[in-house]
Design a protein around this motif. Structure first.
Motif, short mmCIF file in Angstrom:
data_model
loop_
_atom_site.label_atom_id
_atom_site.label_comp_id
_atom_site.label_asym_id
_atom_site.label_seq_id
_atom_site.Cartn_x
_atom_site.Cartn_y
_atom_site.Cartn_z
N LYS A 19 -82.00 11.33 -94.45
CA LYS A 19 -81.06 10.40 -95.31
C LYS A 19 -79.88 10.41 -93.54
O LYS A 19 -79.47 8.77 -93.43
N GLN A 20 -79.56 11.14 -93.55
CA GLN A 20 -78.83 11.43 -92.04
C GLN A 20 -79.50 10.97 -90.86
O GLN A 20 -78.63 10.45 -90.22
N ILE A 21 -80.86 10.94 -90.82
CA ILE A 21 -81.48 10.15 -89.06
C ILE A 21 -81.36 9.15 -89.64
O ILE A 21 -81.04 7.95 -88.95
N ASP A 22 -80.93 8.55 -91.09
CA ASP A 22 -80.87 7.42 -90.90
C ASP A 22 -80.03 6.51 -91.00
O ASP A 22 -79.75 5.15 -90.12
N GLN A 23 -79.11 7.52 -91.46
CA GLN A 23 -77.23 7.01 -90.65
C GLN A 23 -77.72 6.92 -89.43
O GLN A 23 -76.66 6.23 -88.62
N VAL A 24 -77.64 8.12 -88.12
CA VAL A 24 -78.03 7.53 -87.45
C VAL A 24 -78.63 6.87 -86.08
O VAL A 24 -77.87 6.17 -85.41
N THR A 25 -79.98 6.37 -86.23
CA THR A 25 -80.86 5.63 -85.87
C THR A 25 -79.69 3.92 -86.60
O THR A 25 -79.46 3.00 -85.23
N ALA A 26 -79.07 4.55 -87.40
CA ALA A 26 -78.26 2.85 -87.78
C ALA A 26 -76.67 2.76 -86.76
O ALA A 26 -76.95 1.74 -86.44
N ILE A 27 -76.19 3.49 -86.39
CA ILE A 27 -75.08 3.48 -85.69
C ILE A 27 -75.76 3.37 -84.05
O ILE A 27 -75.46 2.56 -83.41
N ALA A 28 -76.86 4.15 -83.66
CA ALA A 28 -77.36 4.01 -82.42
C ALA A 28 -77.18 2.45 -82.24
O ALA A 28 -77.46 1.70 -81.05
N LYS A 29 -78.31 2.17 -83.45
CA LYS A 29 -79.14 0.53 -82.84
C LYS A 29 -77.46 -0.37 -82.93
O LYS A 29 -76.92 -0.81 -82.16
N LEU A 30 -76.45 -0.49 -83.59
CA LEU A 30 -74.95 -0.86 -83.39
C LEU A 30 -74.60 -0.15 -82.15
O LEU A 30 -74.02 -1.16 -81.58
N VAL A 31 -74.27 0.75 -81.72
CA VAL A 31 -73.79 0.73 -80.24
C VAL A 31 -74.61 0.23 -78.67
O VAL A 31 -74.53 1.13 -77.81
N GLY A 32 -76.00 0.42 -79.65
CA GLY A 32 -76.31 -0.19 -78.56
C GLY A 32 -77.04 0.93 -77.63
O GLY A 32 -78.18 0.82 -76.54
N GLU B 235 -62.28 7.09 -99.18
CA GLU B 235 -60.41 6.97 -99.95
C GLU B 235 -59.63 6.32 -98.89
O GLU B 235 -58.94 5.79 -99.80
N ALA B 236 -59.88 6.59 -98.22
CA ALA B 236 -58.37 6.78 -97.25
C ALA B 236 -58.77 5.26 -96.02
O ALA B 236 -57.96 4.52 -95.65
N GLY B 237 -59.77 4.71 -96.51
CA GLY B 237 -60.13 3.37 -95.94
C GLY B 237 -60.40 2.90 -95.47
O GLY B 237 -60.91 2.26 -94.86
N VAL B 238 -61.57 3.67 -94.41
CA VAL B 238 -62.70 4.04 -93.78
C VAL B 238 -63.52 4.37 -93.72
O VAL B 238 -63.65 5.76 -93.06
N PRO B 239 -64.76 3.75 -94.17
CA PRO B 239 -64.79 4.77 -94.75
C PRO B 239 -66.63 5.09 -93.56
O PRO B 239 -68.00 5.36 -93.50
N SER B 240 -66.44 4.04 -92.54
CA SER B 240 -67.29 4.15 -91.72
C SER B 240 -67.03 5.16 -91.16
O SER B 240 -68.00 5.67 -89.78
N LEU B 241 -66.41 5.96 -91.32
CA LEU B 241 -65.84 7.52 -90.61
C LEU B 241 -66.34 8.71 -91.35
O LEU B 241 -67.04 9.50 -90.60
N GLU B 242 -66.82 8.62 -92.25
CA GLU B 242 -67.72 8.76 -93.25
C GLU B 242 -69.23 9.74 -92.58
O GLU B 242 -70.36 9.30 -91.26
N VAL B 243 -69.50 10.95 -92.36
CA VAL B 243 -70.39 12.21 -92.19
C VAL B 243 -70.39 13.41 -92.62
O VAL B 243 -69.95 14.21 -93.03
N GLU B 244 -71.71 14.08 -92.84
CA GLU B 244 -71.86 15.61 -93.87
C GLU B 244 -72.59 15.96 -92.68
O GLU B 244 -73.28 15.87 -92.18
N GLY B 245 -71.05 17.35 -93.04
CA GLY B 245 -72.09 18.16 -91.81
C GLY B 245 -73.57 19.59 -92.58
O GLY B 245 -73.03 20.93 -92.59
#
Length: 317
Positions: free
Chosen positions: A300-313, A234-244
């Motif tokens: 879903k969390q594993i998929d998110q982690v995998t995608a971000i890990a790929k993005l940051v190398g 909602e604040a305009g930065v969806p890339s910071l979304e994470v569920e604990g």
């Protein structure tokens, strides 16, 4: 190490057989990978109290903090006992394969989802002295002042999500490590840190003291405890979304029927309004779900982690 994310969870939960064995037959233990007073610890104690009344056997808490969750994992794996369960947030474990070359466990093989209990609410806070009022303003300032923002992040999935955000936005900051992340709030309050991303319960003393300005919560939904605070999307930065995600996990020797039975009991007691109220007060969103629901959330969390890990190398080690 075996392929942590290549495998699949245990087969679909089966219908309970006609003659199911008695359980529990003795003391049940919850291993917590955090010290006393952490959100997961408080939730575990609330649930354990109700479960021991329901089961007629003691449910004890064993706090095993340290080693990025590996101390607790080692204790859990050594027990190999369906009366010894793990009550934890999953964020550290889903990131481990990208951090460590050798691990004493395989998450999807050795820890079976039993029940989802809650979501620890994560939040983004800035120093009041920074003058920042919104999340978009924070991003703009970070871009305009590369390397000048000192930030504190909870290790594990929280730090990884921030790293993915920084990579995507082309942002450079100085990460300040803390042995105890709680200590960072005092530094944030006096502007030694300019930004912090951690559980809202950790940020709250600084918010109440006036030195910390909360900008958003990281979850998909707003938190009933601070309903006026927007989500990062909602604040305009969806890339910071994470569920604990926080829940109960069992050993690989546990039967499918027993997982379902324990999960149903955990969901039942978690829905008690008295427990829900206490969880919210500690910065947790009540989110009960059985084994299948918890399994889907972790996937879903594993998929998110995998995608971000790929993005940051980062590569699986």
């Amino acid at each position: 190490m075996m392929g942590l994310f290549a495998g699949t969870w245990a087969p679909a939960l089966a219908q309970a057989p006609a003659n199911t064995p008695a359980w529990p037959t003795r003391v049940v233990k919850f291993i917590i990978p955090f010290g006393a007073g952490a959100g997961a610890d408080i939730g575990a104690r609330l649930v354990a109290e109700r479960l021991q009344n329901k089961w007629g056997k003691p449910v004890v808490i064993e706090n095993r903090p340290g080693g990025d969750g590996l101390v607790a994992i080692s204790a859990f794996m050594s027990a190999n006992d369906d009366h010894v369960l793990m009550f934890a947030s999953t964020g550290s474990f889903t990131v481990h394969p990208f951090q460590y070359e050798k691990l004493p466990y395989d998450f999807t093989r050795d820890l079976l989802p039993i029940a989802r209990v809650s979501n620890t609410i994560l939040g983004v806070g800035v120093s009041k002295d920074s003058g920042i009022k919104t999340l978009k303003e924070m991003v703009a300032r970070m871009k305009a002042e590369p390397g000048k923002f000192n930030v504190a992040l909870v290790p594990g999935i929280t730090e990884l999500v921030f790293d993915g955000f920084a990579k995507a936005e082309g942002i450079t900051v100085t990460k300040v490590p803390y042995r105890d992340i709680v200590q960072g709030v005092a530094d944030l309050s006096v502007n030694r840190l300019q930004m912090m991303m951690a559980s809202y319960a950790i940020l709250q003393p600084g918010v109440l003291g006036g030195g910390v300005i909360p900008l958003a919560v990281n979850g998909h939904d707003r938190f009933v405890g601070v309903p006026n605070l927007p989500t990062v999307a909602e604040a305009g930065v969806p890339s910071l979304e994470v569920e604990g995600l926080v829940g109960l996990l069992g050993p690989k020797i546990m039967s499918q029927e027993l997982r379902e039975r324990i999960g149903a009991d955990v969901v039942e007691v978690t829905k008690d309004p008295a427990i829900s109220e206490k969880l919210v007060a500690t910065g947790q969103a009540v989110n009960p779900g059985g084994a299948k629901e918890f399994e889907a959330s972790i996937k879903k969390q594993i998929d998110q982690v995998t995608a971000i890990a790929k993005l940051v190398g980062m590569k699986m080690r």
